[in-house]
Design a protein around this motif. Structure first.
Motif, PDB file in Angstrom:
ATOM      1  N   VAL A   1       0.842  -1.192   0.000  1.00  0.00           N
ATOM      2  CA  VAL A   1       0.000   0.000   0.000  1.00  0.00           C
ATOM      3  C   VAL A   1       0.880   1.245   0.000  1.00  0.00           C
ATOM      4  CG1 VAL A   1      -1.826   1.259   1.204  1.00  0.00           C
ATOM      5  CG2 VAL A   1      -1.833  -1.239   1.215  1.00  0.00           C
ATOM      6  N   PHE A   2       1.925   1.198   0.803  1.00  0.00           N
ATOM      7  CA  PHE A   2       2.888   2.297   0.871  1.00  0.00           C
ATOM      8  C   PHE A   2       3.769   2.356  -0.375  1.00  0.00           C
ATOM      9  CE2 PHE A   2       7.435   2.963   2.293  1.00  0.00           C
ATOM     10  CZ  PHE A   2       7.401   4.352   2.291  1.00  0.00           C
TER      11      PHE A   2
ATOM     12  N   ALA B   1       6.851   3.214   8.574  1.00  0.00           N
ATOM     13  CA  ALA B   1       6.244   3.555   9.855  1.00  0.00           C
ATOM     14  C   ALA B   1       5.823   5.014   9.888  1.00  0.00           C
ATOM     15  CB  ALA B   1       7.214   3.245  10.994  1.00  0.00           C
ATOM     16  N   ASP B   2       6.638   5.908   9.327  1.00  0.00           N
ATOM     17  CA  ASP B   2       6.280   7.326   9.265  1.00  0.00           C
ATOM     18  C   ASP B   2       5.021   7.533   8.432  1.00  0.00           C
ATOM     19  OD1 ASP B   2       8.506   7.930  10.784  1.00  0.00           O
ATOM     20  OD2 ASP B   2       9.738   8.530   9.057  1.00  0.00           O
ATOM     21  N   TRP B   3       4.978   6.873   7.295  1.00  0.00           N
ATOM     22  CA  TRP B   3       3.810   6.987   6.405  1.00  0.00           C
ATOM     23  C   TRP B   3       2.566   6.449   7.095  1.00  0.00           C
ATOM     24  CZ3 TRP B   3       0.991   2.758   4.701  1.00  0.00           C
ATOM     25  CH2 TRP B   3       0.005   3.029   3.747  1.00  0.00           C
ATOM     26  N   LEU B   4       2.672   5.289   7.740  1.00  0.00           N
ATOM     27  CA  LEU B   4       1.519   4.700   8.409  1.00  0.00           C
ATOM     28  C   LEU B   4       1.047   5.594   9.551  1.00  0.00           C
ATOM     29  CD1 LEU B   4      -0.331   2.185   8.550  1.00  0.00           C
ATOM     30  CD2 LEU B   4       1.282   1.237  10.206  1.00  0.00           C
ATOM     31  N   SER B   5       1.970   6.210  10.253  1.00  0.00           N
ATOM     32  CA  SER B   5       1.600   7.125  11.329  1.00  0.00           C
ATOM     33  C   SER B   5       0.804   8.306  10.793  1.00  0.00           C
ATOM     34  CB  SER B   5       2.855   7.629  12.046  1.00  0.00           C
ATOM     35  OG  SER B   5       3.547   6.568  12.666  1.00  0.00           O
TER      36      SER B   5
ATOM     37  N   ARG C   1      -0.975   8.305   8.076  1.00  0.00           N
ATOM     38  CA  ARG C   1      -2.263   7.793   7.587  1.00  0.00           C
ATOM     39  C   ARG C   1      -3.247   7.545   8.727  1.00  0.00           C
ATOM     40  NH1 ARG C   1      -3.674   9.382   3.298  1.00  0.00           N
ATOM     41  NH2 ARG C   1      -3.219   8.400   1.309  1.00  0.00           N
ATOM     42  N   THR C   2      -2.768   7.010   9.830  1.00  0.00           N
ATOM     43  CA  THR C   2      -3.659   6.570  10.909  1.00  0.00           C
ATOM     44  C   THR C   2      -3.781   7.578  12.053  1.00  0.00           C
ATOM     45  OG1 THR C   2      -1.871   5.432  12.081  1.00  0.00           O
ATOM     46  CG2 THR C   2      -3.118   4.148  10.439  1.00  0.00           C
ATOM     47  N   GLY C   3      -2.826   8.496  12.157  1.00  0.00           N
ATOM     48  CA  GLY C   3      -2.814   9.413  13.280  1.00  0.00           C
ATOM     49  C   GLY C   3      -2.250   8.810  14.551  1.00  0.00           C
ATOM     50  N   ARG C   4      -1.594   7.665  14.455  1.00  0.00           N
ATOM     51  CA  ARG C   4      -1.000   7.007  15.618  1.00  0.00           C
ATOM     52  C   ARG C   4       0.518   6.879  15.398  1.00  0.00           C
ATOM     53  NH1 ARG C   4      -5.988   5.357  17.387  1.00  0.00           N
ATOM     54  NH2 ARG C   4      -7.254   4.230  15.883  1.00  0.00           N
ATOM     55  N   PRO C   5       1.308   6.996  16.456  1.00  0.00           N
ATOM     56  CA  PRO C   5       2.771   7.063  16.298  1.00  0.00           C
ATOM     57  C   PRO C   5       3.447   5.699  16.153  1.00  0.00           C
ATOM     58  CG  PRO C   5       2.214   7.353  18.606  1.00  0.00           C
ATOM     59  CD  PRO C   5       0.903   7.259  17.863  1.00  0.00           C
ATOM     60  N   TYR C   6       3.176   4.997  15.077  1.00  0.00           N
ATOM     61  CA  TYR C   6       3.843   3.725  14.827  1.00  0.00           C
ATOM     62  C   TYR C   6       5.321   3.969  14.532  1.00  0.00           C
ATOM     63  CZ  TYR C   6      -0.756   1.546  14.498  1.00  0.00           C
ATOM     64  OH  TYR C   6      -2.017   1.082  14.784  1.00  0.00           O
ATOM     65  N   ARG C   7       6.134   3.016  14.942  1.00  0.00           N
ATOM     66  CA  ARG C   7       7.580   3.103  14.703  1.00  0.00           C
ATOM     67  C   ARG C   7       8.193   1.726  14.828  1.00  0.00           C
ATOM     68  NH1 ARG C   7       9.717   2.454  19.716  1.00  0.00           N
ATOM     69  NH2 ARG C   7       8.679   3.395  21.529  1.00  0.00           N
ATOM     70  N   LEU C   8       9.504   1.645  14.546  1.00  0.00           N
ATOM     71  CA  LEU C   8      10.238   0.414  14.786  1.00  0.00           C
ATOM     72  C   LEU C   8      10.503   0.260  16.277  1.00  0.00           C
ATOM     73  CD1 LEU C   8      12.920   0.480  11.945  1.00  0.00           C
ATOM     74  CD2 LEU C   8      10.685  -0.623  11.931  1.00  0.00           C
ATOM     75  N   PRO C   9      10.608  -0.977  16.770  1.00  0.00           N
ATOM     76  CA  PRO C   9      10.942  -1.159  18.190  1.00  0.00           C
ATOM     77  C   PRO C   9      12.381  -0.767  18.478  1.00  0.00           C
ATOM     78  CG  PRO C   9      10.898  -3.272  17.061  1.00  0.00           C
ATOM     79  CD  PRO C   9      10.412  -2.263  16.074  1.00  0.00           C
ATOM     80  N   THR C  10      12.590  -0.240  19.672  1.00  0.00           N
ATOM     81  CA  THR C  10      13.972  -0.115  20.130  1.00  0.00           C
ATOM     82  C   THR C  10      14.494  -1.522  20.414  1.00  0.00           C
ATOM     83  OG1 THR C  10      13.410   0.024  22.477  1.00  0.00           O
ATOM     84  CG2 THR C  10      13.429   2.100  21.207  1.00  0.00           C
ATOM     85  N   GLU C  11      15.810  -1.647  20.503  1.00  0.00           N
ATOM     86  CA  GLU C  11      16.366  -2.958  20.790  1.00  0.00           C
ATOM     87  C   GLU C  11      15.901  -3.463  22.154  1.00  0.00           C
ATOM     88  OE1 GLU C  11      20.483  -5.392  20.098  1.00  0.00           O
ATOM     89  OE2 GLU C  11      20.619  -3.216  20.376  1.00  0.00           O
ATOM     90  N   ALA C  12      15.818  -2.553  23.131  1.00  0.00           N
ATOM     91  CA  ALA C  12      15.365  -2.954  24.466  1.00  0.00           C
ATOM     92  C   ALA C  12      13.906  -3.415  24.435  1.00  0.00           C
ATOM     93  CB  ALA C  12      15.533  -1.792  25.447  1.00  0.00           C
ATOM     94  N   GLU C  13      13.057  -2.723  23.686  1.00  0.00           N
ATOM     95  CA  GLU C  13      11.652  -3.135  23.576  1.00  0.00           C
ATOM     96  C   GLU C  13      11.545  -4.516  22.944  1.00  0.00           C
ATOM     97  OE1 GLU C  13       9.348   1.167  23.107  1.00  0.00           O
ATOM     98  OE2 GLU C  13      10.222   0.183  21.348  1.00  0.00           O
ATOM     99  N   TRP C  14      12.302  -4.730  21.880  1.00  0.00           N
ATOM    100  CA  TRP C  14      12.235  -6.028  21.204  1.00  0.00           C
ATOM    101  C   TRP C  14      12.683  -7.145  22.149  1.00  0.00           C
ATOM    102  CZ3 TRP C  14      14.585 -10.445  20.057  1.00  0.00           C
ATOM    103  CH2 TRP C  14      14.025 -11.242  19.054  1.00  0.00           C
ATOM    104  N   VAL C  15      13.781  -6.931  22.857  1.00  0.00           N
ATOM    105  CA  VAL C  15      14.295  -7.955  23.767  1.00  0.00           C
ATOM    106  C   VAL C  15      13.292  -8.235  24.882  1.00  0.00           C
ATOM    107  CG1 VAL C  15      16.099  -8.477  25.461  1.00  0.00           C
ATOM    108  CG2 VAL C  15      16.716  -7.515  23.232  1.00  0.00           C
TER     109      VAL C  15
END
Length: 279
Positions: free
Chosen positions: A83-84, A134-138, A140-154
């Motif tokens: 879509v993007f 993630a920037d484009w989706l944010s 489009r949706t109005g929500r702050p989607y992004r990639l996980p930080t390494e700490a979040e993923w772990v």
């Protein structure tokens, strides 16, 4: 990946996903965790996020506090990425709108390697391309989607594995790796869900994370890695071999010519929204 693939070729592969029937709002898709389902505006493409509680992990010998946050039930699929990448959303853009975000160039060769498209993880994408999505989706949706930080993923990975390392007895149930993948990626959610209700967090496609030093890092391992190395501790840094055959100078900022084992998953900081309707 020397031959350029036209937009019409990728468009044909994406049409089935775009016009799939939309799912019901806030419908759980896995047995153990209630999810939050979002529809990409202007399409029938949906994806689901799962809540992860706050916690603390140790990175480089130091404790790091994370969360709460939500994480994608699956890796980002071609259904979403197309879509993007191909501009399949029906809503027109403006200079200040979502379409002001740069979109991927045409790839050299088929980025899905012919292994599968609809329902498969988007692969062969650079980390900057994943961030742009993630920037484009944010927008489009109005929500702050992004990639996980390494700490979040772990943190998510340790919970998903049941509190630490991935048990050997569960590896084949949860992960596509060198021992069972036939050297290729597979459709998302074709293995069992983990303890968080996530699919393919380990194996299948290695997943981009962000780091404090901006190192290009993936976590989790992929379908090409030995079984015993796939899990919460799996970590790899991009090297020249991941884009060796790209004929462009400079190398593409969107596609990895030799990285069909690399994908990504999204996070959403904070608590899950009450509704999947975009604001």
């Amino acid at each position: 990946m020397h031959r350029r693939v036209t937009s019409s070729t990728l468009l044909a592969a994406a049409c089935a996903a775009l016009f799939a029937a939309p799912a019901l709002d806030a419908q759980p898709a896995a047995p153990s965790q209630t999810g939050y389902r979002e529809t990409i505006p202007g399409t029938a493409v949906t994806f689901e996020m799962v809540q992860v509680p706050a916690g603390t992990v140790t990175l480089d010998g130091k404790p790091v506090a994370v969360g709460p946050f939500a994480i994608g039930r699956t890796e980002v699929t071609w259904d979403m990425y197309d879509v993007f990448a191909l501009g399949l959303d029906s809503k027109g853009g403006s200079a200040a709108g979502p379409d002001a975000v740069a979109r991927p160039s045409q790839p050299y060769g088929s980025p899905d390697y012919g292994w599968g498209h609809a329902g498969y993880a988007a692969i062969s994408v650079t980390r900057s391309a994943a961030q742009a999505f993630a920037d484009w989706l944010s927008a489009r949706t109005g929500r702050p989607y992004r990639l996980p930080t390494e700490a979040e993923w772990v943190h998510a990975a340790q919970l998903a594995a049941g509190g630490g390392a991935l048990a050997d007895a569960r590896r084949d149930e949860l992960a596509w790796h060198r021992g069972n993948s036939d050297a290729r990626s597979h459709a998302v959610a074709s293995k069992k869900p983990d303890a968080l209700g996530l699919y393919d967090l380990f194996g299948n496609a290695a997943e981009w994370v962000t780091t404090a030093g901006e190192d290009l890092v993936t976590r989790g391992g992929s379908f090409r890695d030995p079984p015993e190395t796939v899990g919460p501790a799996a970590r790899a840094e991009q090297d020249d071999a991941w884009n060796e055959r790209d004929p462009q100078l400079p190398k593409s900022s969107w596609w990895l010519s030799d990285g069909p084992f690399v994908g990504f998953r999204l996070v959403l900081p904070g608590e899950l929204p009450k509704s999947s309707k975009s604001p």
